[in-house]
Structure formats: structure tokens, C-alpha cells
Design a protein around this motif. Sequence first.
Motif, PDB file in Angstrom:
ATOM      1  N   ASP A 234       1.377  -1.568  -0.400  1.00  0.00           N
ATOM      2  CA  ASP A 234      -0.123   0.045   0.106  1.00  0.00           C
ATOM      3  C   ASP A 234       1.080   1.435   0.028  1.00  0.00           C
ATOM      4  N   GLY A 235       0.373   2.395  -0.745  1.00  0.00           N
ATOM      5  CA  GLY A 235       1.278   3.627  -0.975  1.00  0.00           C
ATOM      6  C   GLY A 235       2.435   3.567  -1.887  1.00  0.00           C
ATOM      7  N   VAL A 236       2.797   2.027  -2.424  1.00  0.00           N
ATOM      8  CA  VAL A 236       3.799   1.988  -2.687  1.00  0.00           C
ATOM      9  C   VAL A 236       3.687   2.075  -4.879  1.00  0.00           C
ATOM     10  N   THR A 237       4.413   2.435  -5.657  1.00  0.00           N
ATOM     11  CA  THR A 237       3.938   2.856  -6.744  1.00  0.00           C
ATOM     12  C   THR A 237       4.550   2.426  -7.728  1.00  0.00           C
ATOM     13  N   GLU A 238       5.870   2.507  -7.444  1.00  0.00           N
ATOM     14  CA  GLU A 238       6.929   1.297  -8.140  1.00  0.00           C
ATOM     15  C   GLU A 238       8.012   1.147  -7.691  1.00  0.00           C
ATOM     16  N   VAL A 239       8.751   0.206  -7.974  1.00  0.00           N
ATOM     17  CA  VAL A 239      10.352  -0.457  -7.123  1.00  0.00           C
ATOM     18  C   VAL A 239      11.106  -0.521  -8.617  1.00  0.00           C
ATOM     19  N   HIS A 240      12.313   0.200  -8.470  1.00  0.00           N
ATOM     20  CA  HIS A 240      13.509   0.052  -9.054  1.00  0.00           C
ATOM     21  C   HIS A 240      14.640   0.385  -8.438  1.00  0.00           C
ATOM     22  N   ASP A 241      16.014  -0.152  -8.800  1.00  0.00           N
ATOM     23  CA  ASP A 241      17.265  -0.026  -8.496  1.00  0.00           C
ATOM     24  C   ASP A 241      17.221  -1.306  -7.003  1.00  0.00           C
ATOM     25  N   LEU A 242      16.305  -2.372  -7.653  1.00  0.00           N
ATOM     26  CA  LEU A 242      16.269  -2.854  -6.345  1.00  0.00           C
ATOM     27  C   LEU A 242      18.072  -4.506  -6.383  1.00  0.00           C
ATOM     28  N   HIS A 243      18.746  -4.814  -5.443  1.00  0.00           N
ATOM     29  CA  HIS A 243      19.550  -5.197  -5.041  1.00  0.00           C
ATOM     30  C   HIS A 243      19.867  -6.274  -4.758  1.00  0.00           C
ATOM     31  N   VAL A 244      19.690  -7.726  -4.244  1.00  0.00           N
ATOM     32  CA  VAL A 244      19.631  -8.518  -3.583  1.00  0.00           C
ATOM     33  C   VAL A 244      21.105  -9.360  -3.542  1.00  0.00           C
ATOM     34  N   ALA A 264       0.798   8.402   1.062  1.00  0.00           N
ATOM     35  CA  ALA A 264       1.339   7.300   1.439  1.00  0.00           C
ATOM     36  C   ALA A 264       2.364   7.487   2.645  1.00  0.00           C
ATOM     37  N   ASP A 265       1.448   6.974   4.220  1.00  0.00           N
ATOM     38  CA  ASP A 265       2.559   6.847   5.013  1.00  0.00           C
ATOM     39  C   ASP A 265       4.252   6.541   5.661  1.00  0.00           C
ATOM     40  N   VAL A 266       4.804   6.826   5.014  1.00  0.00           N
ATOM     41  CA  VAL A 266       5.871   6.601   5.371  1.00  0.00           C
ATOM     42  C   VAL A 266       6.483   4.802   6.080  1.00  0.00           C
ATOM     43  N   ALA A 267       6.519   5.791   7.022  1.00  0.00           N
ATOM     44  CA  ALA A 267       7.164   4.300   8.521  1.00  0.00           C
ATOM     45  C   ALA A 267       6.071   3.312   7.992  1.00  0.00           C
ATOM     46  N   ALA A 268       5.288   3.104   7.886  1.00  0.00           N
ATOM     47  CA  ALA A 268       3.956   1.945   7.319  1.00  0.00           C
ATOM     48  C   ALA A 268       4.619   0.685   6.165  1.00  0.00           C
ATOM     49  N   VAL A 269       4.838   2.118   5.328  1.00  0.00           N
ATOM     50  CA  VAL A 269       5.445   1.472   4.315  1.00  0.00           C
ATOM     51  C   VAL A 269       6.796   0.466   4.080  1.00  0.00           C
TER      52      VAL A 269
END
Length: 304
Positions: A234-244, A264-269
Motif C-alpha cells: 500500500d502506497g508504493v507505485t514503483e520499485v527500482h534499483d533493487l539488488h539482492v 503514503a505513510d512512509v513509516a508504514a511502508v
Amino acid sequence: MGAGHAHATPQAWAGERHRRPLWLAFGMLAVYMVVQAVAAWLTGSLALLSDAGHMFTDVLGIGMALAAIIAAGRASNDPQRTFGLYRLEVLAALANAVLLSGVAIFVLVESVRRFDDPPEVAAGPMLVVAVGGLAVNVVAFLLLRSGAKESINLRGAYLEVLGDLLGSVGVIIAASVIATTGWRYADPIVAVVVGLLILPRTWKLALAAGRVLVQAAPAHVEVALVRERLAGLDGVTEVHDLHVWTLTSGMEVASAHLNLGEGADVAAVLAAARRHLHDDFGIEHATLQVEPPSAERLCHGTSW
């Protein structure tokens, strides 16, 4: 923009937890290695010599494993080593794989050479020494078995001991055959079989160590699924620069940028992302950068 840094409650890493069993195995194998080497020279047995050679690699391999653990532990407080020296564990595992491969190949070559004219072998002393070696290796095997599931470094030492255990069984078989039938070919044949049994396990260890060193994602983590789970928060529209990647055994690490929607609630995300990474993928150390809509034009990701 904001950033979130999350990790689980600190605990002793796998290598450190299993240091004592390593020391015990190291001491036992070092003593019996000398016994086997002397016995191999006195009996003229190549199978026993190969077993002594494997035990030498056990001692050297476990010594490297211990050195890596000690160095990694002492380097953790150095501010210039932001990840400590945990990667030494992986280098020690790779060195173990190379070492054991070299010994196995040497024994295979020497065995083939002996097929032309197998030498006389003192089967009685050979059998006694092999039984003692088997007992020592069984104890060392049991000491290292649990740690091998958690640490690639301990897995290398464990495979060393497993190879030596198989070698001891082989020597016992060869000595029994020679003592009862006088068939001298049993000695080089057993040496060849032991070498062929060890090489595949050794190469598998080398591949696992290489995977960590090139910073590939852990085999049990599907990166596309990680991205999907983070993007579905909830609150996230995109994910990038993901590294594992894996720092060392049991230490999976991740970093990612999360674009947030309006309100969007930063702490909750951050809390939800941390929970998913930990519970679903076993990632206990994550650095997350959260980016509100106004920051979209400022973040261009990495350029390499």
C-alpha cells in the motif's frame, strides 16, 4: 527522499557459532593425519596415502575456515570495512574446493599409473590405521554436520571430512580384499573410486562460492517475486534499483528504491517492506530508499 534501514535483532553469525566444533575437529584430524602419513609410507599403500592426503586437506581446510572466522570477527569494528571481513568465509570455501580438487586429481593420476604394476601392500597395518581413521572422521563429521547447513565455509570443511570418511571406508575395503585374496589391484581401484566420488561435491561447493563472489542473488530468492511483493505494498507505485545478494552464509542483503504515491505513510511502508523481506525471503538486512512523487525527477538510478 527518505531512507529506511532494517535488520533483525543481532545474533552470532553461523561461522562464529560453530567455532568450537571446528577446533575440536581440527585437533583430532591433525594428530591422526601424522599417523596415516607414517603408516602409508611404511605399508606402501596408495589408498592409505590418498586417505592421508585427504586428511591433510581436512586439516588445512578447517584451518582456513577457522582463520576466516577469526579474521572476520576481529575486523567487524574497523570503520573502513563497512561489511567487515565476512566474505573471507566464502574465499576460504573456494580455496577448500580448489585444494580438494587438486588432491583428488593427483590421486587419480597416480592410481592410473599404478595399474601397470601394483606394488606389494602391507594389508594388516593398512587395515588397522584405516579403521582408526574412520573413527576419527566419523566424530569430525558429526561435529561439523549441523554447521554445514548454515555456513558455506563450514560446508567446505564438512565436505573435506566427508571425503576423508569415504576414503577411510575405501581403504578398509581395499585392505580386506588384499588380505583375503592377495589381489593388489584393489588398492589403486579404491583410490580412483574415492577420487571420483569427491570431485562432484567439490565442484558444487566451488560453484556456490562463486555465486556469492559475483554477488548473484541467493538461489532461494526469486528477485522478480521480491520486486512484485514490494510493488504491491500500500502506497508504493514503483520499485527500482533493487539488488539482492549474499554477504556470507546466512547473511542475505537487499537494497531498493520505492516510489510512493500521494499521502503514503512512509513509516508504514518501511515496516511492511521490512516484514515481507524478512518473513518471505529470509532477508534480515535491507536498506530502502523511499521517494515521494516530487522526488521522481531527482532519482535516476545507477549509471553502471
